[in-house]
Design a protein around this motif. Structure first.
Motif, PDB file in Angstrom:
ATOM      1  N   GLU A 175       0.827  -1.206   0.000  1.00 29.69           N
ATOM      2  CA  GLU A 175       0.000   0.000   0.000  1.00 29.69           C
ATOM      3  C   GLU A 175       0.863   1.259   0.000  1.00 29.69           C
ATOM      4  O   GLU A 175       0.564   2.235  -0.693  1.00 29.69           O
ATOM      5  CB  GLU A 175      -0.918  -0.005   1.226  1.00 29.69           C
ATOM      6  CG  GLU A 175      -2.001  -1.060   1.188  1.00 29.69           C
ATOM      7  CD  GLU A 175      -3.071  -0.793   0.153  1.00 29.69           C
ATOM      8  OE1 GLU A 175      -3.625   0.313   0.138  1.00 29.69           O
ATOM      9  OE2 GLU A 175      -3.345  -1.702  -0.659  1.00 29.69           O
ATOM     10  N   GLU A 227      -1.454  -1.971  -6.454  1.00 33.54           N
ATOM     11  CA  GLU A 227      -2.871  -2.297  -6.331  1.00 33.54           C
ATOM     12  C   GLU A 227      -3.283  -3.597  -7.017  1.00 33.54           C
ATOM     13  O   GLU A 227      -4.214  -4.263  -6.580  1.00 33.54           O
ATOM     14  CB  GLU A 227      -3.725  -1.160  -6.903  1.00 33.54           C
ATOM     15  CG  GLU A 227      -3.562   0.162  -6.151  1.00 33.54           C
ATOM     16  CD  GLU A 227      -4.413   1.269  -6.728  1.00 33.54           C
ATOM     17  OE1 GLU A 227      -5.025   1.036  -7.799  1.00 33.54           O
ATOM     18  OE2 GLU A 227      -4.480   2.347  -6.119  1.00 33.54           O
ATOM     19  N   ASP A 233      -6.349  -3.599   2.979  1.00 33.07           N
ATOM     20  CA  ASP A 233      -7.393  -3.734   1.959  1.00 33.07           C
ATOM     21  C   ASP A 233      -7.911  -5.167   1.988  1.00 33.07           C
ATOM     22  O   ASP A 233      -7.309  -6.065   1.406  1.00 33.07           O
ATOM     23  CB  ASP A 233      -6.841  -3.378   0.575  1.00 33.07           C
ATOM     24  CG  ASP A 233      -7.912  -3.371  -0.501  1.00 33.07           C
ATOM     25  OD1 ASP A 233      -9.039  -3.840  -0.240  1.00 33.07           O
ATOM     26  OD2 ASP A 233      -7.630  -2.884  -1.618  1.00 33.07           O
TER      27      ASP A 233
END
Length: 204
Positions: free
Chosen positions: A85, A90, A120
Motif C-alpha cells: 500500500e 494495487e 485492503d
C-alpha cells in the motif's frame, strides 16, 4: 572543503542507491505451475485459478485452529500488504489455503480474519470448500510443500513459506513466512518483487 566533499559523497551515494533500485530486475528462483482449482473464500465467493490469472498473488497455507505459526504468518502477510500500500501497488491478490477445510468453513475463516487489521480486505481470499486429501495433494503438486493431517491430534503439518505467483499462475519465488527473528521475514523484498513483477508485465 571537507564539508563539501562529504556532502558530494553523500549525494553520489544516494544517486547510486536510487539507480540500483530503478534498475532492479525481477529474477524467479522457482517455477512451479499451480494446478487448476476452484474453491470458496471467506466471503462465500467462488474463487478459481482462472479468476486469479491476470494479476500476481501471494500464497500461503494456514488453518484457524493452529496453535503455532499460522497467526504470526497471517500477521506477517498483513505487514507485507502495508508495504504494498505504501508503494501504491494495487493489482494483486493474497490467497491463504486452509489446510484444515473440514473445520475452516467460510464463516470460521471470516471470523479468523476479522481479528487482523487489513490495509485492503478485498485483496484477501482465505480458501476452503475442498477435502483434506485434495489440499494435501495440491500443496505438493503446485508448491512442492508438505501438508499432512496427523493420525492423532488436530494440528495439521504444513510449511511456513510465502509464495509469489505470477499473473499466469506460476509460482516464481518463495520466502520465509515465519521467523523467530524480528528481521527474518523479508517484508520489503516481497513488496519490491511484487511491484517489479507488475511493472515488468505492464511494460511488455
Amino acid at each position: 572543503m571537507k564539508k563539501k566533499l562529504v556532502g558530494l559523497i553523500g549525494i553520489l551515494t544516494l544517486i547510486t542507491i536510487l539507480s540500483a533500485c530503478s534498475n532492479y530486475k525481477f529474477k524467479p528462483d522457482i517455477e512451479y505451475e499451480v494446478e487448476d482449482f476452484t474453491a470458496m473464500n471467506h466471503r462465500g465467493e467462488e474463487v478459481s485459478l482462472e479468476q486469479l490469472k491476470g494479476k500476481p498473488w501471494l500464497a500461503m497455507f494456514i488453518f484457524t485452529n493452529c496453535t503455532t505459526i499460522c497467526q504470526p504468518m497471517t500477521f506477517n502477510m498483513t505487514t507485507i500488504q502495508e508495504e504494498l500500500e505504501k508503494r501504491g501497488v494495487e493489482d494483486y491478490n493474497i490467497v491463504g489455503f486452509s489446510v484444515d477445510p473440514a473445520n475452516d468453513t467460510p464463516e470460521v475463516l471470516s471470523e479468523y480474519l476479522s481479528h487482523y487489521t487489513l490495509a485492503d480486505e478485498s485483496k484477501w481470499n482465505l480458501l476452503t470448500n475442498y477435502d483434506q486429501k485434495w489440499i494435501e495433494q495440491f500443496a505438493l503438486n503446485s508448491f512442492k510443500s508438505l501438508v499432512k493431517m496427523p493420525k492423532e491430534g488436530d494440528q495439521v503439518i504444513h510449511g511456513s513459506t510465502f509464495y509469489l505467483v505470477d499473473e499466469k499462475g506460476t509460482a516464481v519465488k518463495s520466502y520465509t513466512g515465519y521467523s523467530d527473528s524480528a528481521d527474518g521475514v523479508p517484508y520489503e523484498t516481497i513488496a519490491i518483487d511484487m511491484e517489479t513483477l507488475i511493472k515488468e508485465r505492464l511494460d511488455k
